[in-house]
Design an enzyme around this catalytic site. Sequence first.
Site, PDB file in Angstrom:
ATOM      1  N   HIS C  83      -8.817  -4.798   8.342  1.00 33.75           N
ATOM      2  CA  HIS C  83      -8.198  -4.559   7.032  1.00 33.75           C
ATOM      3  C   HIS C  83      -6.713  -4.920   7.082  1.00 33.75           C
ATOM      4  CE1 HIS C  83      -6.717  -2.481   3.461  1.00 33.75           C
ATOM      5  NE2 HIS C  83      -5.945  -1.732   4.229  1.00 33.75           N
ATOM      6  N   ASP C 112       8.763 -31.918  -6.074  1.00 32.51           N
ATOM      7  CA  ASP C 112       7.684 -31.353  -5.258  1.00 32.51           C
ATOM      8  C   ASP C 112       8.327 -30.641  -4.070  1.00 32.51           C
ATOM      9  OD1 ASP C 112       5.269 -30.852  -3.779  1.00 32.51           O
ATOM     10  OD2 ASP C 112       4.345 -32.492  -4.876  1.00 32.51           O
ATOM     11  N   TRP C 148      -3.897  -3.392  14.105  1.00 29.59           N
ATOM     12  CA  TRP C 148      -3.300  -4.716  13.930  1.00 29.59           C
ATOM     13  C   TRP C 148      -2.119  -4.898  14.866  1.00 29.59           C
ATOM     14  CZ3 TRP C 148       1.315  -6.776  11.450  1.00 29.59           C
ATOM     15  CH2 TRP C 148       2.278  -5.816  11.166  1.00 29.59           C
ATOM     16  N   SER C 175       0.699 -21.722  10.581  1.00 28.99           N
ATOM     17  CA  SER C 175       0.695 -21.923   9.137  1.00 28.99           C
ATOM     18  C   SER C 175       1.966 -21.356   8.506  1.00 28.99           C
ATOM     19  CB  SER C 175      -0.547 -21.263   8.535  1.00 28.99           C
ATOM     20  OG  SER C 175      -0.393 -21.101   7.163  1.00 28.99           O
ATOM     21  N   SER C 176       2.330 -20.146   8.892  1.00 27.63           N
ATOM     22  CA  SER C 176       3.519 -19.522   8.309  1.00 27.63           C
ATOM     23  C   SER C 176       4.775 -20.296   8.670  1.00 27.63           C
ATOM     24  CB  SER C 176       3.684 -18.092   8.815  1.00 27.63           C
ATOM     25  OG  SER C 176       2.608 -17.327   8.424  1.00 27.63           O
ATOM     26  N   HIS C 259       9.059  -5.683  12.556  1.00 31.91           N
ATOM     27  CA  HIS C 259       9.921  -5.134  11.519  1.00 31.91           C
ATOM     28  C   HIS C 259      10.436  -6.194  10.561  1.00 31.91           C
ATOM     29  CE1 HIS C 259      11.253  -1.671   9.522  1.00 31.91           C
ATOM     30  NE2 HIS C 259      12.266  -2.404   9.129  1.00 31.91           N
ATOM     31  N   GLU C 261       8.868  -8.690   9.809  1.00 30.50           N
ATOM     32  CA  GLU C 261       7.643  -8.983   9.054  1.00 30.50           C
ATOM     33  C   GLU C 261       7.534  -8.090   7.813  1.00 30.50           C
ATOM     34  OE1 GLU C 261       5.283 -11.148   9.184  1.00 30.50           O
ATOM     35  OE2 GLU C 261       3.758 -10.213   7.926  1.00 30.50           O
ATOM     36  N   TYR C 263       9.909  -7.016   6.058  1.00 34.57           N
ATOM     37  CA  TYR C 263      10.799  -7.560   5.025  1.00 34.57           C
ATOM     38  C   TYR C 263      10.317  -8.911   4.540  1.00 34.57           C
ATOM     39  CZ  TYR C 263      13.472  -3.508   5.867  1.00 34.57           C
ATOM     40  OH  TYR C 263      13.821  -2.188   5.949  1.00 34.57           O
ATOM     41  N   SER C 274      13.552  -9.320  -9.468  1.00 40.35           N
ATOM     42  CA  SER C 274      14.881  -9.711  -9.947  1.00 40.35           C
ATOM     43  C   SER C 274      14.805 -10.802 -11.010  1.00 40.35           C
ATOM     44  CB  SER C 274      15.740 -10.221  -8.779  1.00 40.35           C
ATOM     45  OG  SER C 274      15.822  -9.234  -7.788  1.00 40.35           O
ATOM     46  N   HIS C 308      12.455   1.717  16.040  1.00 39.48           N
ATOM     47  CA  HIS C 308      12.164   2.975  15.327  1.00 39.48           C
ATOM     48  C   HIS C 308      10.661   3.169  15.141  1.00 39.48           C
ATOM     49  CE1 HIS C 308      12.668   0.718  11.249  1.00 39.48           C
ATOM     50  NE2 HIS C 308      11.427   0.688  11.611  1.00 39.48           N
ATOM     51  N   HIS C 309       9.878   2.161  15.503  1.00 37.85           N
ATOM     52  CA  HIS C 309       8.425   2.333  15.497  1.00 37.85           C
ATOM     53  C   HIS C 309       7.950   2.983  16.800  1.00 37.85           C
ATOM     54  CE1 HIS C 309       7.710  -0.288  11.959  1.00 37.85           C
ATOM     55  NE2 HIS C 309       8.819  -0.845  12.356  1.00 37.85           N
ATOM     56  N   THR C 334      19.382  -1.760   0.645  1.00 41.83           N
ATOM     57  CA  THR C 334      18.195  -1.538  -0.191  1.00 41.83           C
ATOM     58  C   THR C 334      18.578  -0.721  -1.415  1.00 41.83           C
ATOM     59  OG1 THR C 334      16.971  -1.458   1.885  1.00 41.83           O
ATOM     60  CG2 THR C 334      15.767  -0.886  -0.102  1.00 41.83           C
ATOM     61  N   LYS C 337      20.225  -2.801  -4.009  1.00 47.92           N
ATOM     62  CA  LYS C 337      19.272  -3.553  -4.833  1.00 47.92           C
ATOM     63  C   LYS C 337      18.686  -2.682  -5.937  1.00 47.92           C
ATOM     64  CE  LYS C 337      17.425  -7.329  -3.114  1.00 47.92           C
ATOM     65  NZ  LYS C 337      18.092  -8.464  -3.077  1.00 47.92           N
ATOM     66  N   ARG C 456      -3.428   9.180  12.187  1.00 51.84           N
ATOM     67  CA  ARG C 456      -4.005   8.009  11.543  1.00 51.84           C
ATOM     68  C   ARG C 456      -5.087   7.407  12.426  1.00 51.84           C
ATOM     69  NH1 ARG C 456       0.601   3.317  12.257  1.00 51.84           N
ATOM     70  NH2 ARG C 456      -0.959   2.056  11.210  1.00 51.84           N
TER      71      ARG C 456
END
Lengths: 343, 201, 538
Positions: C83, C112, C148, C175-176, C259, C261, C263, C274, C308-309, C334, C337, C456
């Site tokens: 998932h 293009d 994951w 790809s990315s 991390h 990722e 963002y 925006s 921090h993870h 943040t 924003k 979890r």
Amino acid sequence: MQAGDPFSKLRGVPIGVRQRRTQALNFPGKRLSDDDWHDGNCANYILRLDGHKKENASAQWHTADCLSEKLMIRKILTGALTLLAAGTASADWELNMPRGVTELSAATQDIHMVIFWWCVAIAVVVFGAMIYSIFMHRKSKGAVPAKFSHNMAAEVIWTAIPVVILIVMAVPSAELMIKLEDTRDPDLTVVVTGYQWKWHYSYQGEDVAFYSTLARASQAARRRDSGIDPETVENYLLDVDKPLVVPVDAKVRILLTSNDVLHSWWVSDLAIKKDAIPGFMNETWFKAEVPGIYRGQCAELCGMDHGYMPIVVEVVGQEAFDAWLLNEKGAVTSVASAEGDLR
Amino acid sequence: MSNKKPESVSTNALTARLLLFAAGMFVFGVFVLPPVYDVFCEVTGLGGKTKGQAAENVVAVADESRELSLEFVTTVNQYAPWEFRPAVEKMTIHPGGLYEAMFVAQNLTDQFRVAQAVPSVAPAQAASYFKKLDCFCFSAQEFLPGEVKEMPVRFIVDSDLPDFIDTITLSYTFFDTGGTTDDAAMPENMDHGADSAHGTR
Amino acid sequence: MSTAVLDGHAADDSSEHDHGPAKGWRRWLYATNHKDIGSMYLIFSLLMFFFGGSMALVIRTELFTPGLQFIDPAFFNQMTTMHALIMVFGAVMPAFVGLANWMIPLMIGAPDMALPRMNNWSFWILPVAFTILASTLFMPGGAPASGWTMYPPLVLQTGDAFPFLIFSVHLMGISSIMGAINVIVTIINMRAPDMSLLKMPMFVWTWLITAYLLLAVMPVLAGGVTMLLTDQFFGTSFFLAAGGGDPVMFQHIFWFFGHPEVYIMILPAFGVVSEIIPTFSRKPLFGHDSMVYAASSIAFLSFIVWAHHMFTTGMPLTGQMFFMFSTLLIAVPTGVKVFNWMATMWKGSMTFETPMLFSLGFLFLFTIGGFSGLMLAIVPADIQYHDSYFVVAHFHYVLVPGSIFGLMAAVYYWIPKWTGYFYNERLGQIHFWLSTIFVNVTFFPMHFLGLAGMPRRIPDYSTQFADFNSIASIGAIGFGFSQLLFVYIVFQCVRKKGAVATQEVWDNPQGLEWTVPSPAPYHTFDTPPKVTAETAFS
């Protein structure tokens, strides 16, 4: 709590049974017999074992099955609506982080609440302004758009104020972090080893060591189509055959490591969560101030039965603890001599 | 594509640079981060790692005024077929003094086996002060069938050890590295799980 | 101003020089047109959204009541793992790449993307990668089940699926990276002559920053999983304690990718919002430049907060302090924003069409996710929250009403430009309200579950957690089925059912994309447009 039989709280497991388990599983390094090994590691084997039991108890099993279906339907019907309306309906209902039974767990909860209220305050201001704007500055009310798109003063203010708030939030937690790391002068050290999927506790310098696995009642009920309604099992998935017993008001140092993959030892009433890493030794500590039974679970995904390796910590009076320890040592000594005979 | 600005880099050159940057980040991830991490661990004691080789130029001068309690913990990974214990669980030492501790291990199978002991020190801040002159963990240990081995570690705890540390726990984990010496350098194949797969290599 | 182009083929068949799309499958397989590729990305990500979403429903159905009813623990772990992988790499990221393909050339006045063939490759790698990943479900030992995050040593216990997992992650990364390079080169080299960097729309800006983030961290992930591969098959021991490695090092490498990722998945949504909020407030974006600086500082800070993870892995006190403070620091840009969006609405003249509703939903609910993020940054509290359902609630609040709502808002906002037809406004609003209600029913109770001590990634739980889990499951099923309405609404636009869209579509929106007809012709901006005060941002 102090007086009387210190074992009365060990969930009614006969002493003989506990000793036998200790005997079989005492040495992590020893090659275990097949039965022992499977018991802890191979769910298929457990399934088979329990399958036999199921046949024996098939009569009750059927009634239990119907019962569980009824319960489930009732649950679906009443579940969401009733409980959304009545938050206090069930005594088990926890909405918040427990206050816990150690000085640091209370301090942790205080910090949690302080940040929470800060967030609520900020939310009231920010959401309030947005909601006000949404209602007042709408086209249908004939609002004419203003033209501004910059305001230096405002931007400086809403950069600076959060910085101040964040510092106010962070400083008290820094103090607490220092305390959390202070493992000096323990009264008792327990080496906790994570296994797929159980815990092993070894009392440092005391020759007492044992495995702690999911209690049999939960073990039987947890299987798919077990026919046992979990609601009928006391402390479903949060009970073990043999808990970690520690004295009250004693500083207990926990040394954590793992036998295989990563695990994490989490008891929220003690405000402890620390990872068990194979090959490495992590440490943490707690000092429980109230006798009682505190439950937790493995918090780091460790494979198939990650959800089935609970932690139970029983905090007892010092006398009761000493008596318990003495008894455990007796059990171990007899095993050790038996071991010697075998060689 | 007439709208290219005169000062700008050509599309191909820019693409090449960006590809190079991505490749650089890969190299960074594989070849730079791990050694940097190791250095970081060594400096901070993160993970309680101690040095893998013998400490050099250490002079043993015991600081008699200070006592430290030293505990030993042993673990056998993945139910590997060893019995592995410290000879004593606890000793009291003076910082700066030279000590020796013994560990006992027995191969519980009737096969030739190799084990690698992995040390870890708690609290982690003490790791860099724990200097080993000789250790059975420096190399893989070979065991004949059923062999019992006494294995020493000789060490000095640096007298610069911060004052707030009064207890040090030295932990060794025994990892089974297979049945032959050739495999000694190989990490354990985790796929094999518990002991059922051992002894056939 | 508003000349509606009713027939999209008008431009297609106009001249030999300006040839239209190839016929049949060749148009898609050999696609180099940014609009075609953008559409393929969006459709692919929608498919993956439902694929990953159905796994979420399997999870939530199992968790509806205590006890195992439908699946076994091993399969449950495969579901949580797949998932996440599918939603992150298959749904959210490709959807934003699809938006970038469609909109960036239109917004900067380019004909293009700069590298059309690479663009084709970067798309077509994705279906291959996800076919490989999905096929692991049928392999001996099942699909990957280690989360994951792929932490060793657990991930090394994966069955036959292991090398396929690594390979598919590599493909997604390639790809990315190609997509990111394309975005950067397009933005740097193909802007209309008068469009300086600071005149670019926020969506383009956030994507430029995102692309750099992708370029910096996807290779690190590739490196990390490559090391897993060599540990498993080639005798290295980067992460194996037995050979002198350290399993925790993988976590450092993973979160060094992971991390930023986070963002990568939210910055383009910031960009979308925006664009939308000014349009429906009829007021220019407040503090355009400070928004750019805020996004850049978020991107920069995202590189120094990763640990921090990992507060529970055993970290020196100084490390904990550093990562706590750097994490708290991210709240500042943040916050800027959020305040700027608020100020954009302030004294505007707002209307509440579906894109605006989704943007407002984003604003409120993402902020809630931000608050729980703030709480998670505080180390002692994090020790309690870590790996509990509180974390699950937190990241779903920033990903579902954050990234996904941003994507929904973008689709509603631009679909009249893509297809030439308006979506059904009434159904759109119903879709919004259903999504918003159910997303909260699903994820809000998870905060309580986590605080009460539910870890979890467990397939079954103690009975005291039963009630909130039931509520969450009901919400999840509701949310999942509400999204079918979205498919219907989009499909109606594609089938040209609905009100005809004008060139401007909305009430005087800003930006070059509104100066081309609706639907946007197959080829746009063959000659670079003039950037006027009307179409420039600053």
